[in-house]
Design an enzyme around this catalytic site. Structure first.
Site, mmCIF file in Angstrom:
data_model
loop_
_atom_site.group_PDB
_atom_site.id
_atom_site.type_symbol
_atom_site.label_atom_id
_atom_site.label_comp_id
_atom_site.label_asym_id
_atom_site.label_seq_id
_atom_site.Cartn_x
_atom_site.Cartn_y
_atom_site.Cartn_z
ATOM 1 N N SER A 205 -0.449 -1.818 13.301
ATOM 2 C CA SER A 205 -0.708 -2.740 12.298
ATOM 3 C C SER A 205 -0.777 -4.138 12.821
ATOM 4 O O SER A 205 0.906 -4.470 13.090
ATOM 5 C CB SER A 205 -0.966 -2.208 10.893
ATOM 6 O OG SER A 205 -0.962 -2.993 10.011
ATOM 7 N N TYR B 95 4.536 -1.715 3.051
ATOM 8 C CA TYR B 95 3.419 -1.771 4.675
ATOM 9 C C TYR B 95 4.248 -2.186 5.554
ATOM 10 O O TYR B 95 3.971 -1.675 6.608
ATOM 11 C CB TYR B 95 1.846 -1.592 3.888
ATOM 12 C CG TYR B 95 1.086 -1.527 5.121
ATOM 13 C CD1 TYR B 95 0.603 -0.157 5.198
ATOM 14 C CD2 TYR B 95 0.234 -2.325 6.131
ATOM 15 C CE1 TYR B 95 -0.915 0.585 6.050
ATOM 16 C CE2 TYR B 95 -0.714 -2.343 6.607
ATOM 17 C CZ TYR B 95 -1.179 -0.734 6.749
ATOM 18 O OH TYR B 95 -2.013 -0.385 8.114
#
Ligand code: NAD
Length: 282
Positions: free
Chosen positions: A164, A177
């Site tokens: 990401s 995350y």
């Protein structure tokens, strides 16, 4: 030379009569978390180029079988499914064994399954931290561990990890995350270094915001939390940092993965490729 020989023989095995050879004919691919969103887009792109694909992820059994059947009939490739929970190391090993038994040794592994939880550190539920680290990070290790020896022995393989933009930069309230995705970027480099001389590459793709069910859910939740419309929350929260001012499309992430799996990317390894509309160029 060995790589060329292998791709030629495997291509012949997967090619349909009367059809031009496709880049991944005869290759076997596992895409984790591919019942939805980015993973499904990647599975479709690899199937369209001839790969046999094993789907994985959660969802309604009939809907998943419909996806398998749609890909089989659209692209004439074998398509299977395994329900492994990426939080369970043993189930990940079963998934790889199942793919190998059904289609042959795994040539392409796309570690894509991921979940998200947004909360301040002092309010972050420890169980959510553990789940995010397990599914977004540890599963990448378990799946890579299960395929890498075979890829090295056959001297061809592609591992692509869907990290990401949050593997490269931080944002508040996404502690687990961001930690997991930074971990994926680091593990990608180590895998690349260990595999480089065996014809096996490992790279990460780092999407910015991509329009998928995961993001649609976050937009709705944030709109409710801030008392804003979904259009306002999209502009002010989600796309504020993404200079393109639009969500990336699943097909744009799939195109990056397809490139990294291609023969032409044989010397590209250990990189983290942003697909983020310029977000990490800031
Ligand atoms: P999504 O929610 O649409 O799809 C996630 C997939 O993972 C689904 O198939 C789901 O069933 C599966 N999954 C979830 N938990 C699982 C588990 N325990 N075991 C097996 N499968 C599981 O999400 P998405 O937006 O397509 O995200 C896919 C990947 O891309 C994730 O790793 C995510 O972090 C990453 N990503 C997404 C965006 C974005 O904007 N959508 C941006 C950057 C990175």
């Amino acid at each position: 030379m060995r790589e060329l020989h292998m791709s030629t023989t495997k291509a012949a095995a997967g090619q349909r009569p009367g059809q031009a050879a496709r880049e991944f004919d005869g290759r076997v691919a596992i895409i984790t978390g591919s019942t939805s969103g980015i993973g499904l887009g990647i599975a479709e792109a690899l199937a369209a180029r001839g790969a046999a694909v094993l789907l994985n992820g959660f969802g309604d059994a009939a809907a998943i079988e419909e996806i398998c059947e749609r890909l089989r009939s659209a692209y004439g490739v074998p398509v299977g499914y395994h329900a492994a929970d990426m939080a369970q190391a043993g189930q990940i090993e079963d998934m790889v064994a199942h793919a190998t038994a059904q289609f042959g040794p795994v040539d392409i592994l796309v570690n894509n399954a991921g979940i998200q939880h947004v909360a301040a550190i002092e309010e972050f539920p420890p169980a959510k931290w553990d789940a995010i680290i397990a599914i977004n990070l540890s599963a990448v290790f378990h799946a890579t561990r299960a395929v890498l020896g075979g890829m090295k022995a056959r001297r061809w393989g592609r591992v692509v990890n869907i990290a990401s933009a949050h593997g490269l930069i931080g944002s508040p309230f996404k502690g687990a995350y961001v930690a997991a995705k930074h971990g994926v970027v680091g593990f990608t480099k180590v895998t690349a270094l260990e595999a480089a001389e065996f014809g096996v590459t490992c790279n990460a793709v780092c999407p910015g915001y991509v329009w998928t069910p995961l993001v649609a859910g976050q937009v709705a939740a944030q709109a409710a939390a801030h008392g804003l419309s979904e259009a306002e929350v999209t502009r002010k929260v989600f796309l504020a940092e993404q200079p393109s001012r639009r969500f990336a499309d699943v097909t744009e992430v799939a195109a990056a993965v397809t490139y990294l799996c291609s023969a032409g990317a044989g010397s590209v390894t250990g990189i983290s490729l942003p697909v983020d509309g310029g977000w990490t160029a800031h």
